[in-house]
Design a protein around this motif. Sequence first.
Motif, PDB file in Angstrom:
ATOM      1  N   ALA A 119     -16.190 -19.108 -90.136  1.00 53.05           N
ATOM      2  CA  ALA A 119     -15.188 -18.157 -90.625  1.00 53.05           C
ATOM      3  C   ALA A 119     -13.881 -18.897 -90.867  1.00 53.05           C
ATOM      4  CB  ALA A 119     -14.984 -17.044 -89.614  1.00 53.05           C
ATOM      5  N   LEU A 120     -13.116 -18.442 -91.850  1.00 51.01           N
ATOM      6  CA  LEU A 120     -11.850 -19.096 -92.176  1.00 51.01           C
ATOM      7  C   LEU A 120     -10.835 -18.932 -91.053  1.00 51.01           C
ATOM      8  CD1 LEU A 120     -11.569 -18.130 -95.942  1.00 51.01           C
ATOM      9  CD2 LEU A 120     -12.305 -20.292 -94.960  1.00 51.01           C
ATOM     10  N   VAL A 121     -11.047 -17.935 -90.196  1.00 54.72           N
ATOM     11  CA  VAL A 121     -10.193 -17.780 -89.020  1.00 54.72           C
ATOM     12  C   VAL A 121     -10.933 -18.420 -87.840  1.00 54.72           C
ATOM     13  CG1 VAL A 121      -9.052 -16.106 -87.498  1.00 54.72           C
ATOM     14  CG2 VAL A 121      -9.260 -15.636 -89.953  1.00 54.72           C
ATOM     15  N   PRO A 122     -10.410 -19.537 -87.331  1.00 51.00           N
ATOM     16  CA  PRO A 122     -11.183 -20.319 -86.363  1.00 51.00           C
ATOM     17  C   PRO A 122     -11.533 -19.562 -85.078  1.00 51.00           C
ATOM     18  CG  PRO A 122      -9.227 -21.530 -87.092  1.00 51.00           C
ATOM     19  CD  PRO A 122      -9.123 -20.169 -87.673  1.00 51.00           C
ATOM     20  N   SER A 123     -10.694 -18.598 -84.686  1.00 48.55           N
ATOM     21  CA  SER A 123     -10.984 -17.894 -83.428  1.00 48.55           C
ATOM     22  C   SER A 123     -12.151 -16.909 -83.563  1.00 48.55           C
ATOM     23  CB  SER A 123      -9.734 -17.146 -82.950  1.00 48.55           C
ATOM     24  OG  SER A 123      -9.394 -16.145 -83.884  1.00 48.55           O
ATOM     25  N   TRP A 124     -12.527 -16.548 -84.788  1.00 52.20           N
ATOM     26  CA  TRP A 124     -13.602 -15.560 -84.967  1.00 52.20           C
ATOM     27  C   TRP A 124     -14.965 -16.194 -84.692  1.00 52.20           C
ATOM     28  CZ3 TRP A 124     -12.069 -12.778 -90.205  1.00 52.20           C
ATOM     29  CH2 TRP A 124     -10.862 -12.074 -89.998  1.00 52.20           C
ATOM     30  N   GLN A 125     -15.468 -15.955 -83.493  1.00 42.63           N
ATOM     31  CA  GLN A 125     -16.773 -16.498 -83.118  1.00 42.63           C
ATOM     32  C   GLN A 125     -17.868 -15.451 -83.274  1.00 42.63           C
ATOM     33  OE1 GLN A 125     -17.173 -19.662 -82.627  1.00 42.63           O
ATOM     34  NE2 GLN A 125     -14.956 -19.999 -82.770  1.00 42.63           N
ATOM     35  N   LYS A 126     -17.481 -14.202 -83.242  1.00 43.53           N
ATOM     36  CA  LYS A 126     -18.463 -13.104 -83.341  1.00 43.53           C
ATOM     37  C   LYS A 126     -18.115 -12.244 -84.560  1.00 43.53           C
ATOM     38  CE  LYS A 126     -18.473 -12.791 -78.323  1.00 43.53           C
ATOM     39  NZ  LYS A 126     -17.865 -11.946 -77.271  1.00 43.53           N
ATOM     40  N   PRO A 127     -19.113 -11.515 -85.065  1.00 39.68           N
ATOM     41  CA  PRO A 127     -18.825 -10.702 -86.255  1.00 39.68           C
ATOM     42  C   PRO A 127     -17.822  -9.578 -85.983  1.00 39.68           C
ATOM     43  CG  PRO A 127     -21.057 -10.303 -85.449  1.00 39.68           C
ATOM     44  CD  PRO A 127     -20.524 -11.451 -84.675  1.00 39.68           C
ATOM     45  N   LYS A 202     -22.977  -1.352 -78.675  1.00 33.21           N
ATOM     46  CA  LYS A 202     -22.364  -1.697 -77.383  1.00 33.21           C
ATOM     47  C   LYS A 202     -21.161  -2.614 -77.594  1.00 33.21           C
ATOM     48  CE  LYS A 202     -26.615  -1.123 -74.700  1.00 33.21           C
ATOM     49  NZ  LYS A 202     -27.493  -0.809 -75.877  1.00 33.21           N
ATOM     50  N   GLN A 203     -20.309  -2.196 -78.538  1.00 35.05           N
ATOM     51  CA  GLN A 203     -19.093  -2.960 -78.837  1.00 35.05           C
ATOM     52  C   GLN A 203     -17.890  -2.035 -78.785  1.00 35.05           C
ATOM     53  OE1 GLN A 203     -19.466  -4.974 -82.599  1.00 35.05           O
ATOM     54  NE2 GLN A 203     -21.020  -6.385 -81.850  1.00 35.05           N
ATOM     55  N   ASP A 204     -16.727  -2.612 -78.466  1.00 36.20           N
ATOM     56  CA  ASP A 204     -15.479  -1.840 -78.456  1.00 36.20           C
ATOM     57  C   ASP A 204     -15.205  -1.279 -79.847  1.00 36.20           C
ATOM     58  OD1 ASP A 204     -15.161  -2.606 -75.858  1.00 36.20           O
ATOM     59  OD2 ASP A 204     -13.610  -4.102 -76.259  1.00 36.20           O
ATOM     60  N   MET A 257      -6.480 -10.979 -86.082  1.00 34.34           N
ATOM     61  CA  MET A 257      -6.381 -12.400 -86.416  1.00 34.34           C
ATOM     62  C   MET A 257      -6.495 -13.293 -85.178  1.00 34.34           C
ATOM     63  SD  MET A 257      -6.413 -12.254 -89.504  1.00 34.34           S
ATOM     64  CE  MET A 257      -5.928 -13.579 -90.557  1.00 34.34           C
ATOM     65  N   ARG A 258      -6.023 -12.803 -84.047  1.00 35.91           N
ATOM     66  CA  ARG A 258      -6.066 -13.613 -82.820  1.00 35.91           C
ATOM     67  C   ARG A 258      -7.345 -13.394 -82.019  1.00 35.91           C
ATOM     68  NH1 ARG A 258      -0.662 -11.531 -82.112  1.00 35.91           N
ATOM     69  NH2 ARG A 258      -1.534 -10.092 -80.587  1.00 35.91           N
ATOM     70  N   SER A 259      -8.176 -12.455 -82.441  1.00 37.96           N
ATOM     71  CA  SER A 259      -9.339 -12.073 -81.624  1.00 37.96           C
ATOM     72  C   SER A 259     -10.486 -13.060 -81.820  1.00 37.96           C
ATOM     73  CB  SER A 259      -9.819 -10.682 -82.033  1.00 37.96           C
ATOM     74  OG  SER A 259     -10.564 -10.770 -83.236  1.00 37.96           O
ATOM     75  N   GLU A 260     -11.516 -12.912 -80.975  1.00 40.19           N
ATOM     76  CA  GLU A 260     -12.728 -13.716 -81.197  1.00 40.19           C
ATOM     77  C   GLU A 260     -13.804 -12.901 -81.908  1.00 40.19           C
ATOM     78  OE1 GLU A 260     -15.230 -12.949 -77.127  1.00 40.19           O
ATOM     79  OE2 GLU A 260     -14.433 -14.971 -77.486  1.00 40.19           O
ATOM     80  N   GLY A 261     -13.468 -11.675 -82.339  1.00 36.52           N
ATOM     81  CA  GLY A 261     -14.449 -10.829 -83.020  1.00 36.52           C
ATOM     82  C   GLY A 261     -15.299 -10.068 -82.021  1.00 36.52           C
TER      83      GLY A 261
END
Length: 402
Positions: A119-127, A202-204, A257-261
Motif C-alpha cells: 500500500a502507498l501508505v506504509p502503516s497500512w498492513q491490513k485491508p 469481527k472488525q471495528d 492515515m496513521r492506522s494499520e488498517g
Amino acid sequence: MQKIKMNVPLVEMDGDEMTRIIWKSIKEILLLPYIDLKTEYYDLGLVNRDKTEDQVTIEAANANKKYGVAVKCATITPNAQRVEEYNLKQMWKSPNGTIRAILDGTVFRTPIIVKGIQALVPSWQKPITIARHAYGDIYKDVEYIVNEPGKAELVFTNEKGEQSRQIIHEFKDKGVLLGMHNLNSSIASFARSCFNYALELKQDLWFATKDTISKQYDHTFKDIFQEIYENEYKQRFEETNIEYFYTLIDDAVARVMRSEGGFIWACKNYDGDVMSDMIAAAFGSLAMMTSVLVSPDGSFEYEAAHGTVTRHYYRHLQGEETSTNSMATIFAWTGALRKRGELDGLQDLVEFADKLEQASIKTIEAGIMTKDLVAISTLPNKKAVNTEQFLQEVAKTLNTML
Ligand code: NAP
Ligand code: MG
C-alpha cells in the motif's frame, strides 16, 4: 477426492464481456472439480436482460433475498453506445442499482492484500473496508444558480399546509444554492448493514460526519447510528470484542492515515465516493478490490469491484491473448461459498473457500501473476501469465494444499 456437498443453492448472477469469460473458467478450473456446486442461475448478461426486459435482474435480486447469498459477475450498465452495440429495446438501468434498491443494501469494498504489492501508505498492513451510504445528499440534490439579488429561503410545507420558513441567504449579487435531503429510514438501514458487517468480519466500525458544523443534518446521522448501536448491537459488539467508534470526518481522515488498517470505515455518500477511490488507489489496483452488498436484514451479494474489462474483451474477440486479473472474481466466489458454508454449517465448504483464497494469494506471492500486477509488484522474480494460465496455476497451488 470426494466433492464437497452443498444444501442450499447459491444465487449465481452471470454477467458480461471479459468477466463472463473468466466466470466460466473459474467454475470449470477452480470450483466444479472440488464442489458439487449447487446454484440457482440467473443470466444477467446484457443480451438476456434485454430479452427479458430486465425482469431477470429483479428475479435474481428476489432470489438473493430468499436464499440470502448471491455471487455476481460484472455487468454492463448500458449507455447510448451500448444501446446501439447491442441493439437494445431501451437503456436498461444499472443492474447493481436495481439489486441494491430491492435489497436496500450497502456496498462494502475491501482490497486483497498480497506481498509485493505494498500500500502507498506504509502503516497500512491490513485491508481497510469502505462502506458508502448509497442514498441522498448531493446525489439527489436540487440546485439553483442565483443571477440577481434576492432572498433564498428553506420552506417546508406539511400535509396540513403549515409551513416552516428559514432564510438561507439574502443575495446582493450572483451566487449558487442547493437543497438536499436524506431519510431516517435510509440512514438506519445503512447503519444496520454496517453493524452487521462489522460483526461478520469481527472488525471495528468507524463512522464520521461533520456534526459540529452541520448540527441538524449530520448530527441526525450520528444520532441514528448511536441509537441503533446502543439498542441493538452494543452487547454483541462487546461479546465479539470489537468497537464502534464515532469521530469527526477530518479527525477520521487523519486517523485512517496513521492506522494499520483492519477496520470498516462507514462513510456518508459523498465521503464514500471520494474515499473509496483514494483507498483503492492507495492499495494498488482496482483488479484487487472485492465488493459485497449487505442488506440490513442480512442478505449478501458478493462481486468484484471492477467492471467487465471491455478493452480486454475486444482483444479476446480478435483472437489476441489476454492477461486479465481474476482475483476479485475468485474472491467473490469464495466470499459467497464461505458465507453459504457458515449459514448451512458446512465446515468443509468454509475451509475450501479459505484454501482457494490462500492458493490465489500464494500463487501471486510466488511470482506468477497477470500483467496488471507485474507492472506494480516489487517481487524480484515475476512471471506474467495469461488469463487462463493464472487460473491453472492457482489450481496447481490449491491441489498441493488439499
Ligand atoms: P473496468 O471494466 O473496470 O476496466 C477499466 C480498466 O481497468 C480496464 O480497461 C483495465 O485497464 C483495468 N482493469 C479493470 N479490471 C481489471 C482486471 N480484472 N484485470 C486487469 N485489468 C483490469 O471499467 P470500464 O472499462 O469503465 O467499464 C467497462 C464496463 O463495465 C462498462 O460497461 C461498465 O458499465 C461496466 N461496469 C460494471 C461494474 C459492475 O458490474 N459492478 C462496475 C464498473 C463498471 P487496461 O485496459 O489498461 O488493462
Ligand atoms: Mg467516485
